[in-house]
Design an enzyme around this catalytic site. Sequence first.
Site, PDB file in Angstrom:
ATOM      1  N   GLY A 188       0.825  -1.277  -0.016  1.00  0.00           N
ATOM      2  CA  GLY A 188       0.031  -0.070  -0.152  1.00  0.00           C
ATOM      3  C   GLY A 188       0.750   1.259   0.093  1.00  0.00           C
ATOM      4  O   GLY A 188       0.441   2.110  -0.653  1.00  0.00           O
ATOM      5  N   HIS A 191      -6.498  -0.565   5.211  1.00  0.00           N
ATOM      6  CA  HIS A 191      -5.221  -1.229   4.931  1.00  0.00           C
ATOM      7  C   HIS A 191      -5.063  -1.634   3.440  1.00  0.00           C
ATOM      8  O   HIS A 191      -5.503  -2.428   2.798  1.00  0.00           O
ATOM      9  CB  HIS A 191      -5.018  -2.682   5.608  1.00  0.00           C
ATOM     10  CG  HIS A 191      -5.182  -2.903   7.094  1.00  0.00           C
ATOM     11  ND1 HIS A 191      -4.259  -2.138   7.827  1.00  0.00           N
ATOM     12  CD2 HIS A 191      -6.338  -3.282   8.017  1.00  0.00           C
ATOM     13  CE1 HIS A 191      -4.848  -2.324   9.361  1.00  0.00           C
ATOM     14  NE2 HIS A 191      -5.801  -3.076   9.282  1.00  0.00           N
ATOM     15  N   THR A 192      -4.571  -0.381   2.833  1.00  0.00           N
ATOM     16  CA  THR A 192      -4.293  -0.553   1.581  1.00  0.00           C
ATOM     17  C   THR A 192      -3.470  -1.451   0.923  1.00  0.00           C
ATOM     18  O   THR A 192      -3.734  -1.926  -0.265  1.00  0.00           O
ATOM     19  CB  THR A 192      -3.681   0.963   0.863  1.00  0.00           C
ATOM     20  OG1 THR A 192      -2.587   1.167   1.612  1.00  0.00           O
ATOM     21  CG2 THR A 192      -4.596   2.190   1.241  1.00  0.00           C
ATOM     22  N   CYS A 193      -2.655  -2.120   1.752  1.00  0.00           N
ATOM     23  CA  CYS A 193      -1.729  -3.162   1.218  1.00  0.00           C
ATOM     24  C   CYS A 193      -2.680  -4.270   1.171  1.00  0.00           C
ATOM     25  O   CYS A 193      -2.145  -5.131   0.172  1.00  0.00           O
ATOM     26  CB  CYS A 193      -0.992  -3.528   2.345  1.00  0.00           C
ATOM     27  SG  CYS A 193       0.165  -2.069   2.917  1.00  0.00           S
ATOM     28  N   PHE A 194      -3.596  -4.472   1.728  1.00  0.00           N
ATOM     29  CA  PHE A 194      -4.445  -5.758   1.593  1.00  0.00           C
ATOM     30  C   PHE A 194      -6.018  -5.454   0.962  1.00  0.00           C
ATOM     31  O   PHE A 194      -6.830  -6.287   1.106  1.00  0.00           O
ATOM     32  CB  PHE A 194      -4.731  -6.627   2.762  1.00  0.00           C
ATOM     33  CG  PHE A 194      -3.236  -6.718   3.326  1.00  0.00           C
ATOM     34  CD1 PHE A 194      -2.369  -7.797   2.978  1.00  0.00           C
ATOM     35  CD2 PHE A 194      -2.940  -6.236   4.767  1.00  0.00           C
ATOM     36  CE1 PHE A 194      -1.104  -7.606   3.379  1.00  0.00           C
ATOM     37  CE2 PHE A 194      -1.643  -6.285   5.126  1.00  0.00           C
ATOM     38  CZ  PHE A 194      -0.697  -7.222   4.641  1.00  0.00           C
TER      39      PHE A 194
END
Length: 870
Positions: free
Chosen positions: A564, A836-839
């Site tokens: 993210g 959670h932009t990573c997930f």
Amino acid sequence: MATACKRSPGESQSEDIEASRMKRAAAKHLIERYYHQLTEGCGNEACTNEFCASCPTFLRMDNNAAAIKALELYKINAKLCDPHPSKKGASSAYLENSKGASNNSEIKMNKKEGKDFKDVIYLTEEKVYEIYEFCRESEDYSPLIRVIGRIFSSAEALVLSFRKVKQHTKEELKSLQEKDEDKDEDEKEKAACSAAAMEEDSEASSSRMGDSSQGDNNVQKLGPDDVTVDIDAIRRVYSSLLANEKLETAFLNALVYLSPNVECDLTYHNVYTRDPNYLNLFIIVMENSNLHSPEYLEMALPLFCKAMCKLPLEAQGKLIRLWSKYSADQIRRMMETFQQLITYKVISNEFNSRNLVNDDDAIVAASKCLKMVYYANVVGGDVDTNHNEEDDEEPIPESSELTLQELLGDERRNKKGPRVDPLETELGVKTLDCRKPLISFEEFINEPLNDVLEMDKDYTFFKVETENKFSFMTCPFILNAVTKNLGLYYDNRIRMYSERRITVLYSLVQGQQLNPYLRLKVRRDHIIDDALVRLEMIAMENPADLKKQLYVEFEGEQGVDEGGVSKEFFQLVVEEIFNPDIGMFTYDEATKLFWFNPSSFETEGQFTLIGIVLGLAIYNNCILDVHFPMVVYRKLMGKKGTFRDLGDSHPVLYQSLKDLLEYEGSVEDDMMITFQISQTDLFGNPMMYDLKENGDKIPITNENRKEFVNLYSDYILNKSVEKQFKAFRRGFHMVTNESPLKYLFRPEEIELLICGSRNLDFQALEETTEYDGGYTRESVVIREFWEIVHSFTDEQKRLFLQFTTGTDRAPVGGLGKLKMIIAKNGPDTERLPTSHTCFNVLLLPEYSSKEKLKERLLKAITYAKGFGML
């Protein structure tokens, strides 16, 4: 001895050939008897021969094993059983079942008419119509069915049929007659043919079909890409005969018998090398417009595809060049034939990680045949093999330090050049050269195949390049962008892990602590200065580090980069770089596209770094909000810009030049323009440029206006930005030079990889979203949430995507591929939603009302910037 001396050399050679032929025929007959004994037995239930299938203690074997065993038994002169009258061979039974009606009709016909056309050893259009008329008058089509069965099941007969020239050579006819005399009433199995083939030497094989190359002296000379078969005549014959259902069955059965023998000929006898006319039979069979029908899909077409795959590369190239002259409808018919077979086999089987689609011989063979049709579609389209970017750039600098493999005396395993398809080399044409194919590239994509393809396994086969395992990545045209992107993802990840392992081992050897990641620590307010300076140092000192996994850290923020943070980093870098105030790119208000500024004050190093950023985005699976015309991606792939590309990048100029080309009056008298053009610099001052030497003195006329247009286009798209683009392309290739990117993707798909999909289908996003923490699809908050999201404006929807995923663009394949998760984050509260932009996870409290939910959500997506730890 004296008598032998008096024989002429020709007589002696003829007798030797005859003796050799008889010896081979006897050997082949014995091998076939052994094979029949191993597969079907002698029929005696009390047989004691351990090498007979009728023996109670005999262990059954498959056809290939039986063929090899038959050859061994022949060499040791093993015992042969006497045939038992109660036993009927399986092949004979099959023949009777498939042609029972034909045999009964044959008996009646012989008694009634006494004419069976046994003297027909090859077919012409006239002969077919003669037999057809005879059958129509007698109301019995058995003679024609038998002729079709005999000719279309024999490679030698079919090769001679439907020739453009009427006469055939004596060698061809003699060879065919000998073949008919030696032929048994029942067709032999393919494996028996293979066993006999392994025993024969190359000299014996060549005399089997006769020396066709010598015979060609008696017929018209043909060019390297010409064929001797009359295609129009074949189409007329098929059109007349396929309407009759009985005749269609004859074609079907004949193809079942023909294909294994053809596969045997091509595999073991090098038949095409000795007689290029062997290609005729593939041309003839492929003109059958019923090949896609269900009757063919079960057995006949798969067998034929397996045979067709055995064609040598030269023969495939010749066939492709022939098909490239066909109409779009003909190409589509052949494409649909192979697509039908692939789809039928996919949906009629259950493929998974244990039962791989890669192991299905019929699907693999059909895909290889479809590749030939694909290249015919490319070659037959609008092709431009010129205007290639000259690869005169300096080589990408290598690391000044030794890698672990080099320390150990080995080269790096992954250091390979880009893969090139052998057919592209044979044809001298690449997919990139095709501006417009005969039928669209999208029609070659097989979605059912993409759904069952295990891409992790397929990628392994692609990298290992073994003959035993087929990878569909070698046929990228059949894969959609999502599947190919997954293959590219595996390639990038494996390369990252490889670099990480190398770094760890290198640290152990050197005793130095090295970073296994490409770590960038940047200040949010000075992101360009920090990032580009760091990347410039890496590019100069050790370019291999660019292939490590990217890890971004914003100074003063707690965010951990699991994807993210990198997304936002790229987003911020792109916003800064493409700011028109910087002057590296110009922006066209009409097209909403950027182009390289030929008057930019920035150094080549700056453009190199922009290319690195673009390459890193692909390498790390991040989407960028960049807006380039398609010609940029074509140039990245190795093609120069031409006049046609101006329509996308400079539409006003394109229309002006197009009007010049179409002007019906006198260009010289009416327009009074020369080969000198005017451009403006960064400050708006005019600059003159001669497209040719002394261009200001050369008037543009009706005769040279096309040259002017080409030179003008070349200047705008290539020469004026040569320095900037070469540096940009160099930076891009620093990251992607070992990637299969160019092999797998077309320019349109490269744009999709970098920019993502422009179509934001939030309905698809809702259907694929998952829920956690107590929420379900039927929860009141969730239903209200989607009502609010669907009511957003386009700008608000992009802000929402930016907030939840780190980018405002849809991934390759659309929002349905995003796999977003909405998790419950406690009861009603005044806190804002977080993510959670990573997930791609949205943490949503259970707000008490729809109005509060909308107010909190809008505030979160509008003012979201920065990372923290929850």
